[in-house]
Structure formats: structure tokens, C-alpha cells
Enzyme design. Sequence first.
Site, PDB file in Angstrom:
ATOM      1  N   GLY A  24       0.818  -1.216   0.000  1.00  0.00           N
ATOM      2  CA  GLY A  24       0.000   0.000   0.000  1.00  0.00           C
ATOM      3  C   GLY A  24       0.848   1.261   0.000  1.00  0.00           C
ATOM      4  O   GLY A  24       2.074   1.217   0.177  1.00  0.00           O
ATOM      5  N   TYR A 194       0.291  11.777  14.617  1.00  0.00           N
ATOM      6  CA  TYR A 194       0.552  13.128  15.113  1.00  0.00           C
ATOM      7  C   TYR A 194       1.345  13.106  16.405  1.00  0.00           C
ATOM      8  O   TYR A 194       2.120  14.010  16.686  1.00  0.00           O
ATOM      9  CB  TYR A 194      -0.783  13.847  15.348  1.00  0.00           C
ATOM     10  CG  TYR A 194      -1.054  14.814  14.244  1.00  0.00           C
ATOM     11  CD1 TYR A 194      -1.129  14.355  12.931  1.00  0.00           C
ATOM     12  CD2 TYR A 194      -1.169  16.174  14.480  1.00  0.00           C
ATOM     13  CE1 TYR A 194      -1.340  15.236  11.901  1.00  0.00           C
ATOM     14  CE2 TYR A 194      -1.377  17.053  13.454  1.00  0.00           C
ATOM     15  CZ  TYR A 194      -1.458  16.583  12.166  1.00  0.00           C
ATOM     16  OH  TYR A 194      -1.641  17.458  11.149  1.00  0.00           O
ATOM     17  N   GLY A 196       3.681  11.327  17.178  1.00  0.00           N
ATOM     18  CA  GLY A 196       5.096  11.051  16.962  1.00  0.00           C
ATOM     19  C   GLY A 196       5.863  12.263  16.475  1.00  0.00           C
ATOM     20  O   GLY A 196       7.091  12.227  16.377  1.00  0.00           O
ATOM     21  N   ASP A 250     -11.956  11.737  10.373  1.00  0.00           N
ATOM     22  CA  ASP A 250     -10.640  11.515   9.778  1.00  0.00           C
ATOM     23  C   ASP A 250      -9.544  12.316  10.471  1.00  0.00           C
ATOM     24  O   ASP A 250      -8.399  11.886  10.546  1.00  0.00           O
ATOM     25  CB  ASP A 250     -10.691  11.887   8.288  1.00  0.00           C
ATOM     26  CG  ASP A 250      -9.524  11.292   7.520  1.00  0.00           C
ATOM     27  OD1 ASP A 250      -9.210  10.098   7.751  1.00  0.00           O
ATOM     28  OD2 ASP A 250      -8.914  12.002   6.698  1.00  0.00           O
ATOM     29  N   HIS A 255      -6.619  13.270  15.590  1.00  0.00           N
ATOM     30  CA  HIS A 255      -5.430  14.129  15.656  1.00  0.00           C
ATOM     31  C   HIS A 255      -5.666  15.367  16.519  1.00  0.00           C
ATOM     32  O   HIS A 255      -4.903  15.661  17.435  1.00  0.00           O
ATOM     33  CB  HIS A 255      -5.023  14.578  14.252  1.00  0.00           C
ATOM     34  CG  HIS A 255      -4.729  13.459  13.317  1.00  0.00           C
ATOM     35  ND1 HIS A 255      -4.195  12.259  13.730  1.00  0.00           N
ATOM     36  CD2 HIS A 255      -4.895  13.342  11.964  1.00  0.00           C
ATOM     37  CE1 HIS A 255      -4.033  11.458  12.688  1.00  0.00           C
ATOM     38  NE2 HIS A 255      -4.462  12.096  11.607  1.00  0.00           N
ATOM     39  N   LYS A 347     -10.088  20.307   4.213  1.00  0.00           N
ATOM     40  CA  LYS A 347      -9.375  19.988   2.976  1.00  0.00           C
ATOM     41  C   LYS A 347      -9.713  21.048   1.943  1.00  0.00           C
ATOM     42  O   LYS A 347     -10.739  21.727   2.039  1.00  0.00           O
ATOM     43  CB  LYS A 347      -9.870  18.645   2.429  1.00  0.00           C
ATOM     44  CG  LYS A 347      -9.353  17.428   3.177  1.00  0.00           C
ATOM     45  CD  LYS A 347     -10.037  16.167   2.642  1.00  0.00           C
ATOM     46  CE  LYS A 347      -9.471  14.935   3.327  1.00  0.00           C
ATOM     47  NZ  LYS A 347      -8.046  14.684   3.035  1.00  0.00           N
ATOM     48  N   ARG A 385       3.766  25.293  16.328  1.00  0.00           N
ATOM     49  CA  ARG A 385       3.482  24.967  14.929  1.00  0.00           C
ATOM     50  C   ARG A 385       3.999  23.569  14.632  1.00  0.00           C
ATOM     51  O   ARG A 385       5.176  23.281  14.812  1.00  0.00           O
ATOM     52  CB  ARG A 385       4.146  25.995  14.018  1.00  0.00           C
ATOM     53  CG  ARG A 385       3.556  26.006  12.628  1.00  0.00           C
ATOM     54  CD  ARG A 385       3.945  27.272  11.885  1.00  0.00           C
ATOM     55  NE  ARG A 385       5.372  27.299  11.634  1.00  0.00           N
ATOM     56  CZ  ARG A 385       6.111  28.413  11.527  1.00  0.00           C
ATOM     57  NH1 ARG A 385       5.549  29.605  11.650  1.00  0.00           N
ATOM     58  NH2 ARG A 385       7.394  28.340  11.319  1.00  0.00           N
ATOM     59  N   GLN A 387       3.292  21.914  11.529  1.00  0.00           N
ATOM     60  CA  GLN A 387       3.775  21.985  10.148  1.00  0.00           C
ATOM     61  C   GLN A 387       3.157  23.168   9.452  1.00  0.00           C
ATOM     62  O   GLN A 387       2.097  23.614   9.850  1.00  0.00           O
ATOM     63  CB  GLN A 387       3.466  20.683   9.387  1.00  0.00           C
ATOM     64  CG  GLN A 387       1.973  20.403   9.337  1.00  0.00           C
ATOM     65  CD  GLN A 387       1.679  19.045   8.738  1.00  0.00           C
ATOM     66  OE1 GLN A 387       2.380  18.081   8.957  1.00  0.00           O
ATOM     67  NE2 GLN A 387       0.616  18.973   7.958  1.00  0.00           N
TER      68      GLN A 387
END
Lengths: 495, 495, 495, 495
Positions: A24, A194, A196, A250, A255, A347, A385, A387
Site C-alpha cells: 500500500g 501526530y 510522533g 478523519d 489528531h 481539505k 506549529r 507543520q
Amino acid sequence: MGILSSESHNSEEYTSVIVVGATGDLAHRKIFPALFALYTENHFPKNFQVVGFARSNLSIPDFKFKIAEKLECRSKIAPDVCGLEKGRFLKKLFYVAGSYDSEEAFGVLDEFLAKGERDWNPAGVHNRLFYFSIPPSVFLSTARGISARARSKNGWTRCIVEKPFGKDRHSSDELSQGMARLFAEEAIYRIDHYLGKEVVQNLMVLRFANLIFEPIWNRSTVQSVSITFKEELGVEGRGGYFDEYGIVRDVMQNHLLQLLALIAMEPPVSLDAEDVRDEKVKVLRCAAVLTADDVLVGQYGPGNGTVGYTEDKTVPKGSITPTFAAAVIRVRNRRWDGVPFYLMCGKGLDGRLAEIRIRFNPVPGNLFADLSGVSGLPNNELVIRVQPGEAILLSIVNKIPGLSTKLDNKELDLEYKQTFKGAEIPDAYERLILDVLHGDKSLFIRSDELEAAWDIFTPVLHYLEATKAQPVTYPFGSKGPEEAVKAFRAKHHLK
Amino acid sequence: MGILSSESHNSEEYTSVIVVGATGDLAHRKIFPALFALYTENHFPKNFQVVGFARSNLSIPDFKFKIAEKLECRSKIAPDVCGLEKGRFLKKLFYVAGSYDSEEAFGVLDEFLAKGERDWNPAGVHNRLFYFSIPPSVFLSTARGISARARSKNGWTRCIVEKPFGKDRHSSDELSQGMARLFAEEAIYRIDHYLGKEVVQNLMVLRFANLIFEPIWNRSTVQSVSITFKEELGVEGRGGYFDEYGIVRDVMQNHLLQLLALIAMEPPVSLDAEDVRDEKVKVLRCAAVLTADDVLVGQYGPGNGTVGYTEDKTVPKGSITPTFAAAVIRVRNRRWDGVPFYLMCGKGLDGRLAEIRIRFNPVPGNLFADLSGVSGLPNNELVIRVQPGEAILLSIVNKIPGLSTKLDNKELDLEYKQTFKGAEIPDAYERLILDVLHGDKSLFIRSDELEAAWDIFTPVLHYLEATKAQPVTYPFGSKGPEEAVKAFRAKHHLK
Amino acid sequence: MGILSSESHNSEEYTSVIVVGATGDLAHRKIFPALFALYTENHFPKNFQVVGFARSNLSIPDFKFKIAEKLECRSKIAPDVCGLEKGRFLKKLFYVAGSYDSEEAFGVLDEFLAKGERDWNPAGVHNRLFYFSIPPSVFLSTARGISARARSKNGWTRCIVEKPFGKDRHSSDELSQGMARLFAEEAIYRIDHYLGKEVVQNLMVLRFANLIFEPIWNRSTVQSVSITFKEELGVEGRGGYFDEYGIVRDVMQNHLLQLLALIAMEPPVSLDAEDVRDEKVKVLRCAAVLTADDVLVGQYGPGNGTVGYTEDKTVPKGSITPTFAAAVIRVRNRRWDGVPFYLMCGKGLDGRLAEIRIRFNPVPGNLFADLSGVSGLPNNELVIRVQPGEAILLSIVNKIPGLSTKLDNKELDLEYKQTFKGAEIPDAYERLILDVLHGDKSLFIRSDELEAAWDIFTPVLHYLEATKAQPVTYPFGSKGPEEAVKAFRAKHHLK
Amino acid sequence: MGILSSESHNSEEYTSVIVVGATGDLAHRKIFPALFALYTENHFPKNFQVVGFARSNLSIPDFKFKIAEKLECRSKIAPDVCGLEKGRFLKKLFYVAGSYDSEEAFGVLDEFLAKGERDWNPAGVHNRLFYFSIPPSVFLSTARGISARARSKNGWTRCIVEKPFGKDRHSSDELSQGMARLFAEEAIYRIDHYLGKEVVQNLMVLRFANLIFEPIWNRSTVQSVSITFKEELGVEGRGGYFDEYGIVRDVMQNHLLQLLALIAMEPPVSLDAEDVRDEKVKVLRCAAVLTADDVLVGQYGPGNGTVGYTEDKTVPKGSITPTFAAAVIRVRNRRWDGVPFYLMCGKGLDGRLAEIRIRFNPVPGNLFADLSGVSGLPNNELVIRVQPGEAILLSIVNKIPGLSTKLDNKELDLEYKQTFKGAEIPDAYERLILDVLHGDKSLFIRSDELEAAWDIFTPVLHYLEATKAQPVTYPFGSKGPEEAVKAFRAKHHLK
């Protein structure tokens, strides 16, 4: 959080890492590269094999070839050394094909694994780590197969499982109970990648290894906490999966809620995984169950030359699945009562961003009222922050140098790229897989945590579905449904 | 602090700026350049003359020539425009020679000033600003001369006076009373040029325009406050003046104590000069009077190829004047009781530095004890660096990115050079002279402030002199008397 | 406050206490009894005379007889001893008749005083304390008379003056300036007898000698502060004076505002009178100037068998003078921003009460929500009761003992009568006159304090008068204008 | 804690309360009277039987007679009504004789119970509550008997067990594990009767239903917490049992440590038993394990006409079992780091007292230093007195009324007897048995709590025993070993 991992590896043990769903996209892009990075960084078990398992009929050399193309070394490693390292790693990489719902296939896998184990040392300890990189539909059958046929006989067996963990409290419980019948809770590692990420791991350090944040980390000083996740991409190509879940399940329920828990939780008794997760569960249980009033959902329409969500070929016509959501969570305890936690994700937006923004109250009895004009002084903010560009920023009001007198917000900043020059920030998957190898569960979701998280979201998700609530449309590539967001924020007194 | 200065200039007024001691070093290096900078920045009165007054027999052209060489424009001003500006400024620059103790000389000066004023508009308002850039010995005679002969007839008269303001409470009072007989307190501007520095002006903004500092600005969270001033230079060339005063009077009792007052004071009722200075006086009155136990003095010996202090030709043989001092001041009020304020200053040291360092307490119930080793976690610190390189730094403990787990102090920083790119930071003298032109006294020392400051230091200064206490010797160019400092800090439980 | 008074009396001094307006009601009921109490308690100067001065033609024996009837000893003094004490005191009590606007009369008074002084010791120190117990109309003429003719020649002269100190900022300034031309500020003791009450004196002790109150004495924990003064009486008999001033000037602008200042002020540098009053002025200057919105006025109509205010014979028909007032004062500083100070006072009400009530916020994240019903847990309150029955009460929530589970507010209490059994609480006038004898000004109003107090009230008083604002009527003997108060409190979000 | 007990009783259920050890002293004095009190207060199940079980061969009438003599009604119940109530209660009281280590005997008991159950309603729900009022030696055999033969067939079975819960971590674990093999943790109620006392139940209300205590409940404001238990009695008559355990195990490790946990714990998520006990465990786990340095032990010698401990006939000669102990416990978390918790308990002392005393820090920057003499102002204290005379006292510094100026500590007090006049405070056993009937476990000790408690004390107990540490002797009836206590407190910087 993961920070107590002991670094030692027992040379008396042999570890098989099995990636189920090895062909995958995620496995290709993230998992194998993470395994390799751990290997080159000397964080991998000394004795090991890595085995891909999937339905496709692939030869081992073809599989190796496919995986090899994504493996990369840290820049500090010279290219020729890197080449040697790759060679050594690939030598221990194998592939077994089989169906996820066939116990027999897992019998074959077991035999393959056992061979490697025997070759090393038949009398040694043989650990097996299964990474479930597979769709939810084959989840339990895979677990059954492993449990029945492919468990380690004389070492540990651990399973890393990925979201989705069900679609609501009920289906999540079913899944948990299904797993619980096959594996002890200790063996199950529910991953939220997240957790990690470097900045996220640093949250507990920031809060509890610094004296200065505790006095300002409460309802007296904090006006609001915003946790934001923005993606530029839409559903290109994976509309099928996404449409079934939507952005709340999702992204937000896992998260963003995990980030909330880390920001809002009380200090744990210790850094042990159970103590940390006890506190995360506690704070989630203090959060008020969301009602329809507390949530705003949106869906992107066409924009910037991209088709709207419902026009995507992989999306059912007329879908009302949200691609954007905002929610206000109230944590009803002594520390946070009255402070809104504003969660927002979407999104097809105008940028890519993940951050936590703690906004502090205005200064009482402001001495500088005359200097700061009608809009008043800017509020202090602490931004973490995630990302792009991991950083910690603390905005404070300063006198702008010069003979004229102006005050303005300026940021005390700590940008990882600049502060930790030359340091390559490990990918979240490296940290997390390493922790599984060490049996450190602090960065993984415990089942009661999952329950508490679903308890917050389940009623409103059911309500939205039952009432077929129409999401507010916003153009692809825009800031989201701006007017609706404005009204929503005003309703919740968010400034 | 100076930040409420109105920027307007009245075109119905004419202002004479008279620099008494115009041929001295300070005037040359600092005062005239500051006047010119205000002029080019449009912060100078529209109608003005600048007049140097000193003993030297200089022609006006010679004087202009001498002054011109130090005048500089901000870099944003093109060289040719700068040339024009210089020309215009120098046209209004004059010189009058005369003795400081001759009233007649001030009569001559008055006549010269009056001529300029008449030429502009005999019926207008004529203000006069006298800058006393002269040694203490001629201080009162100059004041008498101005008061008797050279006051403005129909505008304001203001006097900027420089330290030393006496040598102890008694002589300071004499000087104050001497001035008070000649000028109202409103007319006297006691300058401490440290208060004009950008970072120092920012202290009140930092403390009172930001919410987040108040909760940590007290004895519960602060372990100690260090205020440090280090010079590389020794007394080269001005040993005569220095030897009479010593480092305690020259630096500690004024510059460092002013910084202490700004750090430690309570919020004022408003930013008005009187309110700010009320609070500064209050906090100085809360400071315990120093005893011999609270002070350590040193003197540099030879080192790094430089002769020792007592070998300097301008220094009396066997002098025991300290060139280095450390002191611990205790502010006995609700906010600071128990927090040592450590003041340290010296000449002939290994670097040039002026900074305020607020060190916070260790984290109670430290969760990270196992990770942080025997020495424990580093403490948080807030550093306000005055020079070199004005900056605000907040050190916090972070997880160092990577798979290994290490914590370390990193700095959130705000460096003026980098944050305010392109902004030229005005010299302290520009700000201060501008405030005098506007009649804003907040950055100047009020007489009761001076009294409170002397009250803290006078007994120990007298004690040191009466007992002929020998300062500890340290090599020129070194870190100072390291062993003695270590013992002194240990005695006061400074970590 | 007053608590640093040294108790020593100099036997080398002789003190004359002159009560101007000696035949008035206040003098009779309060001042002479207070002087006698100080005498019996050994707090009076060793060598003294007490002299009444007023317009009435009274013989000294008649005056003594009149005064004697109100003199009382503390209950610990046996009746026969008390009789002896009275005899000794009355022997030193005299009377001089004269007009307040005749300098000559004060010359006669001076001669009388001088005789007593000479008889004691012509070469000793002769102090004179004048108590102005007279109407405002003869205030300045009396001061002029004393200044011109009756000052002490070789000791101190002190004047105790009573409110009203003008009717607004302007008239108050006129009065202050009038006095300032005659006496130095140091000589003037503006009395507010509320400041002499035991519980009020205890306010500073409570706040600053106890650790536990400081952390809860601010906007984070306090919801509101109410300062209430209720009288059962109306204007019976003194409508003339009252009508000219009204309840705002008579009670709120002085007594209640003084209590507010003591509750709200920052810790002073020391207990010295100037330091304490500096802080009181500071906090008053932080209070927002009142607008018409911030004030509610009422006037009693007939009720309980008593005529309404405007029907009183001594009140002008159609008077709109308020007999009731409520006001919300906002103290705009770091400690109090956002906390309403609710001041309420009135005549002709249903009870007699003077108290300060600090109401704390509700408990955030209340664990006991289920147990405490819809109305929630009661808030904590700290009550400082001035009258009747001086007491300090702290209401806290407790479990009511028993097998059923109920929570309720109960009071931790400290009732003076019970706690200090047998102690006779001195009258406020005793404390205050004693402080004047000692020259301790901490319980007296400084002129800048008066200015700040008038600044808060003057605009709204002028507005009410200019617009002829009609006060809301309430029945005599009732709780006041209940509906209007309810609406007013709701408007200001008072709970 | 216990305060959420629902009050409803299901009339469809029948409850048997079995007191094992029914002829013992505790059963006689406390348990049966508590059952009767619940009955008269309508807090008992509607349908019930009470059955005594013990070794003695007693007839049911004799048993009833013995029990009857200690039954009492609340004073509000008229004597004749009380008589009727007693009659009704005794009618449902029975007795079965049998050996604790004979399963058969429990079979007989079961049959007896079943008869009553059947007679009521064979198809109903039959609950059984066993109260273990027996020595530790027969503890597990009794549990085995009940588990094997006398469990409820179709309702709940609950066991109340009393201390001692082992003698150290090891024996306690054995006991817990023994019980765990027989009963689920949910069925076991470990009683600490201190937790049933009104004032102790009120601790959580006090802390969490009042806003004002939270800001002062931490290391910044608290100097120390003392938890004291003093008895006048020695071991008269029960030296055998006591000598085996000693005061540390008998009182300190359970009663005092439970009080510590309630004072020191963080706010729980809710009042549910598990949430409350989670927090208690957490805070116990933060407590440092005691070393020999942290503990002082004593033993009473002869005094006041009473023989010393070792001379008691029931005590082994030369016993070193402590009858007095003091310990300092350090809670190493964010709230309490640095605050000593001083636990002290003893027999044969000069009074009877159980109280918690929270002593606050001295006032920083004390303004009243001059007034408060060398010894300084007294510190504020909050005292929660458990016995005698349940009360809450808050000592604050006040001005003593009068013209002289003295400050002193006075108490704001809330004495239960006075505040809750007429209310009869239920005995601790009533509350606790009621909670068991309701299945509310919040006032009972969970097994991990017990583990954490033993972890703190086990090493030092073993050390004292291994080294045969001689306790310090003190005279019976005295204040304890005063000199040793003084030295011990000094060593731990207790003031």
C-alpha cells in the site's frame, strides 16, 4: 511521552517486523522508510527480519526493488555508506503473499517467519511486530489470522493498528472488543502519527519541564486555544474511503483531540505510559459532549480550477460528507472552565498548516490604552506549529525602536530548522515504531481514551447524519466558509 | 517612560540649546551628534540655535569644524542629502567662550542667545535648554551663572545635569539643595543615559503591556535577578575623575540601581512621569540598606599586557578605589521578599556586557528528574540584553529533536538587529534630549529617587572608606576576582 | 493606620484642646465624651486644659454641668473612681463665648488659653488643638480667627475639620486653598469618623498581616464588592443641612469611598501616614469617573407612619435631593479591572447596617453541580460588618451533617463582642483625637485624596442637578426603591 | 465522597446483613448501634434481616438481649416511639453460631439466611452484606466459607473488611490476592472508619465547593501540614493485638495517611468513587518512601499512676513496639514539593485529639514587623478538628480592639455543635454501612491505594524491626517524648 524509551537492544532476541498491507501507499511512503531510518540510526534490533505481507503476487526481488526506491539516509551519511546500508537492510527484507481473511495464509507467513527465527537461533527469543496497514474491512480477519497462526511462540507479539478505529462509540467498541478477544490490551498499539511528531512530543516537555508556563496555563490567563489543521489537497483519488468517514472522523476526533488532550491535561504522576494516558483520559472525560450548536461543517465546491467535492468521481453524488469542520469544546474542570477550545480542520483550503495557538487574555487595567488605539494592545499568543516548519513562537508586545512611540506584537521564536541546525528531525513513524519495539506505550491511544474521544463526538455525528445536515459550501482553495465561520465564532464569543 | 512624548513642535517658539562644556569629549561624541540626529529625523524644534559654551578660546568656524566631523546621518539618508542637512544644521551652530564661575561670562552668553532670539522674533516665546556637560566642581557656579544671567525671559529654561550627583547622601543633598535654590525641580533633568536605551525603555512595555509576565514576576517564581555591567576598558586617561568616585558610585548606584527599579517596581497608576517615578521611589525605599556583608569590591591588577589600576599614571599610588563591585540588594516587599538582586559591575574585565538576567526557580515535583541527570533541569531565564546587541531572550527547556531523548535549554529570542531589520536604533541621548525638549520627565531621576538611591549605598561606602577596606585584586582582562565572587555568591545562596 | 501612634506623652508640654462649636450636638454627644475617655484611659496629655468655644452666652459652671451629663467611664472603672475622674477632668474644662467671624473673639480666646499655659509653665511648650465642630458657612472665618490670633506661639497648632469639605471639586478646592493660605497641610486633620472605627482600622491588618487573603484579593477571584450603609432614620430635624448636600455628598463620597479605598488599595511601602495615603490616592485615581448610568438616586416618600422627605418641615417643597443612592465604581487597574464596586446608602430604610461584602466567584468546573441544584453552589463571601455588631464573617460551603447529603453556606465568624469579651470597643472619635494628639495622620484625609474623591463624583452630581433628575420614590421604612435597584444591578451585571 | 449515595431503597429487594464476629466488642459498641440508627432514620433497606454469626454458643434471645442494651435513638425520637422501633428491629435480628474455619458452619448460616429470604419472597432479589468483625487470623477462612457456601444466589454479595490489612506490602498483597481469588474487587469494602467522620467527609466539600481555598492550597502558601492523633488511653487489655502491630500500622499508615491523601490530592474528574480513589492513589504514589531519618518512634513508660507499656501484662517483656510515632512525608509533585506533612500519633498521651492543621507561610515583606515584635506575626492556620468537638477553625491576625495597638491571632470558627445546633452527627459507621448498602465505594480503600500506602511505610518498618531500634521512652500521660520530637522537628525544619 516516548521519552523514557530505553535505548538498549537485547542481542539475545530476534525481532520480525511484519508489515501487513506492504504494497500500500502508506507502507511504501512511510513505514519502510521509517524502518530503514531506525536501522541506519542504530535504533533497530540487532537481529531482525522485515517481512511484507499483502495480497499481490509479487516476487521478493520485485518487492525489494519497489521498496528500495523510497529508502533514504540522513544527510550526514555519505552516499557510498548509504548504499552499503541499503544493501544490508534489503538483504533482510522479504515478502509473503496471502489473503487477509485466510487463516491458512497466516500459517504460511508463520512458517516463513519461523524459518528466519530458526536460522538465527532456534533457542532464542523471537519477537514479532505486526504493522496493520490495511483497510478496516479486513482488520479483524487479519487479527484473527495472526492470533490463530502467526503469534510468536516464545517472545512478544505486538500489533500496531491505524485509524479508523470505528465510526462511532458503538462500532469502535465492537472493534476494540473484537481485538480484545484476540490480543491483550498490552499487545495493541493504536497509532496516531501526530503524536510522533517532534513538536508534539515536546508539548509535555514544554509544559512540565519549564516553570514559567504553569502559572499562565489556565482560565485566568488563557482566552482561547485554537487547534488548526489545514490541507491544500482535496480527496483526489481516495474519495471512497474519505466519504465514508468525513473530516470529523478523519482528523478532528483523533489528531486534533489528541493535541487538545496534551495541551489541557493535568500533570501526570510520572512519565510512565499509564500515568500519562490516565491524565489524557481524565481531561477528555471533562470535555462536554458536543451538540449541534458546537459544530460547523462545510464542504468544498469547485474553485481554482478544481472540481467540487461531490463532482469528484470517487465521491457519491449528493454526498453530504463534510470536508471542513469547526467545533468548540468546553473542558469543564477547575483549570479550563470557560475557555473555548476551538478545533478547525479542512481539505481544499488555501494553505497547509497544523498548529496549536494559545491566545492569552488582554491586559487588565491596560496602562497603554492611549498608545494602543481603539483596537487595544494585541494579546499575547503562544503558537506551537506542527507543520510546515516546526516551531514555537511566543508573541509579545514591544516598543518598536525609534524616536516615535509605537507598540506592536513581535515574536520570540524558536524555529526548529534554525535552532537545531543540521539536526534532521525524525519522521513521526520512526519515533512511534521505535517505541513499539521498546514496548513504550505512552504515545499510543489506550482503549478508554478512544472511548472518551468517541463519547464527545458520537452524538453530534449521529445527529448530523440523522438530520442530513447540509454542509456549508466553500470554494476549493479558499479560506473555507468564511461567513459561516465568522458567525460560528461570534456565537461562541471567540475573538 | 518617555513614550507619551507628544511629537508636536510649536512653530511659535524658538529654542536655544546650550551645551555647557561644549569642547569636552562627551559633548563631542554624544551630545552634538544626538542633536543633529534629532534634527535630521524632524524631531527638533522648527526654530532654534545650538550654542556651545566652554572655557577654550575657539573661533566659531573652528568649533563648527570640530563638531562637524562627528555628525552622521541615518543610513537611509542619501549622502548628498546628508551633506545638505549638515550644512543647514551647522549654520545654526555657534560658540561662546567663557569661564564657568564668572557671572559675567553668562551675561555675555545671554546677550549672544538674545540676539538669535530677537532675530527670529522679538515677541515670540524663547526657550532655553542648558546641557551641563561639565565636572562637578563647576556645577553650582554654572547653575548660578545661568540662573542669574542667562535664564529665558519669556519661555522655559531647562537644565540637563549629568552624574555624579554627589558622592553620598549628604553631598548629594547639598547639590540638590544648591540647585533647588536656583531652579525649580521642574526645570532640572537629571540624566541617566541608561534610561534612554531602547531595551530599557522597553522594560515597562514588556512588563505592563503583556499579560504573561505578571504571573511569573514575583518571589514565587523568580529565584534571583542579576544585573551585570562589564567593561573591557580600564581607566586609561581618566583615572583622576574615576579614582575619586569608584565603580560603585560611577555605575552601580545609578545605572544598575535604575535598572533594578524598573524591573522591581509595581505598576504605576499611569505612564505620567510623576506616577512612574513614584513607583521607582517606592521600590527603592523597600530595598534594605546595604551592609559590608552585602558588598564585595575588587580592583584590577596588571594583566594581558596592561598595567594594574594603581600603576596607572592618573591614579594615586596605593589607591583602594574599587574598579569592580558586586552587591546583593534585598527588596523587602510582598512581591520580592527573599529574592536576591545581584548587581555586578567592573572595569578591565574579559568582555563588554550589560544585561538583566531573571532566573526562575526550578520546577517543583520535576517529572523529568530521571532524564535530566544529577544537575537537574536547567532553570528558565529571561534575559534583557542592553549591550552588545540589544535583545530579549527567554530560555526554555526543550526536547532536542531526534530519536534519542535529551532535554536542553534553548532560547526563544528577539534580537533587535534581526527583528527590526533596517531600523536604526536611536542613541540614548537622542531619546533623552528629545524628552527634555518635550518636557517629559519620566526617564529622568527625581530628587527623592536620588535620595532613596543614596540611602541604600551611603553607609557601606562610608564603612569601606573608614575601614580602608582593601579590594580583592584580579588580573586586567580576566573574569574579575573569581574566587571571591564565588564565595560571595555562595554566602548569599545565589545559584 | 493610626496603629503606629507612639503612646508616650511629653510631660514637658502643655496641650490646650479647644472645641469650636462646643454647644452643638456632635460636641456634646461625641467629642467631649471622647476626650474624657482618653483621659480616663491615660491616653491624654499629662498637662492640659479643655476649652469650649461657641456663640452662646454660657457660664463656665453651666457649661461644665451640661457636658458632665454625657461623660461616662468604661465599665471596668468603679463608680466612685469614675466620680473622682470626672471631677478632675471637669476642673480643667472651661468655656469662652464668642462669634466665629470676629477676630477679636479669637483674641479673647487666645488670652484665656495663654493664661492656662502661663499658669502651668510660661517657658514650656504650649500646643493647641482646635476641633472645628461648626457649620461650613463659618469655617473659613473661624480658621482666619485662629490663624490670626489664637495660634500657639511655641508649640504646635493643629485643626481637626469635619465634612462637608465643599460640595464638589471646585468648592472643595476653594475651601482647601482657603485653609492652605492659613495653615500648612501638616496642621490640618480632615476627619472621617468611619476611619476611626475598630473594624475599619482592622482592614489593613486583615489584608496585610495575613497571608491568606492576598491570593484571593483580586479580579480572578472576586466577583464584586458591595459597600452598604443603611439608616432607619430620616432627616428629622436637620433637613435644612441635609437637603443642601444629599446622601451622595453626605455619605457616599466620603465614608463609603474611604472604605472602598482601604479595600482596594495596593500594599503601601510602610504604615507611615504618607505612604498609606499615597496608596489611597492612587486607587481613587484609578477609579473611573462616574456617569449618570453608573448612579441611581432615590428619595423616601411617606411610609410606616412617617411623612415623606419633601413633607418634612425643614425640607424645601419639591426638593429633588436624594436620600438614597446606589453607584457602581470601576477601578481600572491590574488588580480590579472588571470587578464592580457597588456602593449603596440611604436614609429611612428598613434597618441600620454598615458593611463591606466581598463576594467571590463561583467555583469553576464545579464538581458538586449535581448536588447543588439549579441555583448552583452559594458563592463564598467575606463580610466586614462595621455596625451593628462589629464582626468579620467568612461564608463557606459545608456538608450539612447527617446521612442525607446537603451542602450549604455556613459562616466562619469572628464577632467582636464574643471574641473580645469584656473589651470595650473605643468610639471612633477617641481613636482619631488620640491620633491628632500624636500627630499621626494616617486616618485623616489628605487634600489630594479629597480631590481624587471629588473628581469621581463631581460630574454626575452636576449632571443630576443640571437635569433636575427626579429620584425614584420609596416608602419610608422599606428596603428602598427595590425595582429600580434590581434593574440597576442587572444593568451592571451584579449578582 | 459518599455524598452521591442515592437514597432510594428498592422494595423488590431483600437484604441480609451478617455481622461475622457478632459477639465482639466492636460489633457490640458500634456496628449493631449503627445498623439500628440507619433503621430509625429510614436509611435501611425496607426488607431485611440482621444476623449475628460467631463462635459462642448463644441463644437468639440472649443475643438480642445483649445487643438491645446498646441500641439508642436520636434524641428527637420520643422514648415510647423509640421503644417500638427497638422492638421492630430486634424482631429481625438473629444469631447463628459457628466456627470461622468450617465451611460447614457457613453452610448452616446460608441455610438460615435462605430461610428468611424465602419467607419474604423466593423469587425476589436477595442481597447479602457480610461485615467481617474478626481477627486477621481467621480472615481468609471466613472469606472462603462465605465464598464457597454463603454467597447470595441472585443478588449482590458484599464484604466489609476492617484493618489490619496485613503488616507490610508483602502480607497485605497476600491477603488481597487471597480475597481476590474469592471475591471480585467490587465486592470488597475495606473500611477506614475515619473516612466516615463528618469533618472528614467535609474535606472534599471544603476544598472543592469553595473558591477561596484553592489559591492558598499549595507550596507557595502552605508552610506545613500536621496531622495529629492523640489518645489518653494506653493498651489496657488489648496489648496482645496491639503489640503485634504497633502505632505506625495501627493508626499512622491507615487513618493519618488517608487524611493526608484527602488534604493533598488533586481535584478528581467527578465525585464517583473510582475518580476519587484514582486521585488518592496518585498522591500517595507521589509521596517519597520513608527512610529511618523520616520517622521517630516512642514508647510510654510508667506515669501518672499507670504502668509503662512493657509492664502491661498483655505485652511481651522487652517489647520495642512503638506506642508513639512521628513521621515527615514529602509529596513530590507540583503542588506540594517542599511542604512537609508531619504525621504524629500516640497512646498514653496528655489528651485526646485528632486534627489536621495547615500552617501557612509568614507574610512576605511584613509591614507590621515593628508592631509584631521579635517573634513576628503569627502565621495563619486552618485547623480541621476531627475530635473532640468537630470544628473548622481559621486563625487570622487581627488588631485587638482598643486604643493601644496590638495584633494577635484570633479564630474565625465554625464549631459543629454550635453551628448545627440540634443536629445529631451520625457515627462514622452509620455513614459507611449506608454507603455499602448503596454500593458507593468512595469512602473505602481500593487495593491499589492500600499498596501505595504500604509502599511508603514498609521499608522503614522493616528497618526498625531489623535493627531492633529502641523507641524513645516518655511518661504515660505526658506530651510524648518532647525533647526527641523537638530535635526531630528541627531536623526537618518544622516550625
